[in-house]
Design an enzyme around this catalytic site. Sequence first.
Site, mmCIF file in Angstrom:
data_model
loop_
_atom_site.group_PDB
_atom_site.id
_atom_site.type_symbol
_atom_site.label_atom_id
_atom_site.label_comp_id
_atom_site.label_asym_id
_atom_site.label_seq_id
_atom_site.Cartn_x
_atom_site.Cartn_y
_atom_site.Cartn_z
ATOM 1 N N ASN A 129 41.467 30.606 37.193
ATOM 2 C CA ASN A 129 42.461 31.307 36.380
ATOM 3 C C ASN A 129 41.826 31.771 35.068
ATOM 4 O O ASN A 129 41.068 31.021 34.448
ATOM 5 C CB ASN A 129 43.635 30.400 36.046
ATOM 6 C CG ASN A 129 44.525 30.129 37.252
ATOM 7 O OD1 ASN A 129 44.403 30.800 38.272
ATOM 8 N ND2 ASN A 129 45.413 29.169 37.125
ATOM 9 N N LEU A 130 42.149 32.997 34.655
ATOM 10 C CA LEU A 130 41.741 33.495 33.341
ATOM 11 C C LEU A 130 42.990 33.760 32.516
ATOM 12 O O LEU A 130 43.872 34.502 32.952
ATOM 13 C CB LEU A 130 40.941 34.800 33.463
ATOM 14 C CG LEU A 130 39.487 34.750 33.909
ATOM 15 C CD1 LEU A 130 38.864 36.126 33.769
ATOM 16 C CD2 LEU A 130 38.696 33.726 33.119
ATOM 17 N N GLU A 131 43.048 33.157 31.338
ATOM 18 C CA GLU A 131 44.136 33.422 30.409
ATOM 19 C C GLU A 131 43.562 34.051 29.149
ATOM 20 O O GLU A 131 42.381 33.893 28.843
ATOM 21 C CB GLU A 131 44.882 32.130 30.065
ATOM 22 C CG GLU A 131 45.559 31.485 31.265
ATOM 23 C CD GLU A 131 46.268 30.193 30.905
ATOM 24 O OE1 GLU A 131 46.139 29.733 29.754
ATOM 25 O OE2 GLU A 131 46.948 29.632 31.781
ATOM 26 N N HIS B 42 44.740 35.574 38.162
ATOM 27 C CA HIS B 42 44.909 34.397 38.992
ATOM 28 C C HIS B 42 43.611 34.076 39.719
ATOM 29 O O HIS B 42 42.774 34.948 39.969
ATOM 30 C CB HIS B 42 46.037 34.616 40.001
ATOM 31 C CG HIS B 42 47.380 34.795 39.354
ATOM 32 N ND1 HIS B 42 48.539 34.274 39.886
ATOM 33 C CD2 HIS B 42 47.761 35.433 38.215
ATOM 34 C CE1 HIS B 42 49.571 34.586 39.121
ATOM 35 N NE2 HIS B 42 49.118 35.295 38.097
ATOM 36 N N GLU C 74 42.892 33.433 42.785
ATOM 37 C CA GLU C 74 42.644 34.162 44.023
ATOM 38 C C GLU C 74 42.189 35.588 43.749
ATOM 39 O O GLU C 74 41.334 36.131 44.463
ATOM 40 C CB GLU C 74 43.905 34.172 44.894
ATOM 41 C CG GLU C 74 44.293 32.817 45.454
ATOM 42 C CD GLU C 74 45.170 31.998 44.517
ATOM 43 O OE1 GLU C 74 45.867 31.095 45.003
ATOM 44 O OE2 GLU C 74 45.170 32.256 43.287
ATOM 45 N N CYS D 2 50.687 31.372 44.693
ATOM 46 C CA CYS D 2 51.966 31.935 44.266
ATOM 47 C C CYS D 2 52.210 33.256 45.014
ATOM 48 O O CYS D 2 51.319 33.816 45.650
ATOM 49 C CB CYS D 2 51.985 32.163 42.760
ATOM 50 S SG CYS D 2 50.900 33.504 42.212
ATOM 51 N N CYS E 228 49.809 36.164 44.195
ATOM 52 C CA CYS E 228 48.496 36.164 44.840
ATOM 53 C C CYS E 228 48.596 36.488 46.325
ATOM 54 O O CYS E 228 47.732 37.155 46.881
ATOM 55 C CB CYS E 228 47.823 34.813 44.641
ATOM 56 S SG CYS E 228 47.367 34.501 42.924
#
Length: 261
Positions: free
Chosen positions: A22-24, A35, A37, A62, A65
């Site tokens: 995950n990248l935020e 996300h 994936e 989710c 994705c």
Amino acid sequence: MMGFCGSAVGLAGSGKVYIGVNLEFPGLPLSNSVHAEQFLVLNALQGGEQELTRVAVSEVPCGHCRQFMAELACADSLRFLLGVNVKSEYTLADLLPMRFKPQDVLGEEPGPLLMQPQQHAMAFTPASTCEVQRRDGDRAFVQATHAAVEAASKSYVPYTRCPAGVGIVTRAGGVYSGGSAESAAYNPTLPPLQAAFVNAVVGGMGSYSQVTEVVLVELEDAGVKHRDTTRVMLNGVAPEATFTVLFATLSPEAAPHTSGA
């Protein structure tokens, strides 16, 4: 930041293994995040892969994705392993029955799908050509420009038909790029800046603030424009980076640019 940790590991058709996380982006809406994936798909694509055969994820994927995976040319053959339950494999049809597919928008012959080769012949507008020539001695700008043009030429944009690519240069001299990767459901679409960040993280970039130069290449008359949202994101995570927008047109006669400085 929400700080939710998620990861994905994929086995490609070549036999190589790729990862996704995950990248935020601090201070920016959650809708800007990448996300795990999605990260995985772009990582494999950057590695020259055209197929994923197995994907193992730390959490149940989710809906966002699952819908993004529906763009893959290998969507029907892909198998998923979920969490610790690695004894069972699931198809995308199991996880997303009656899914909305590219064919629902583009017809039964949609053309090359995600992870299949894409090619858009890009030619700079006269004004952008002058800007590129004016800054010919600026090594970072030249590197980012080459990377952005190549990413734009390979971007996956069957719905908007607006190819776009971003090239970035870091303080350590790394050059990374990414192109748009669209979704039939629109919202799971990954913009070019996020795609470039994925490749930069894979390449070892430790923080977004390490980015010094960013070049966005997109169509001047694009129906969908990335220039404003890219600028907002950079103001939030890499405010000191130099940001340049170069406009292009689609030209069947234009030879595709190649990367390199």
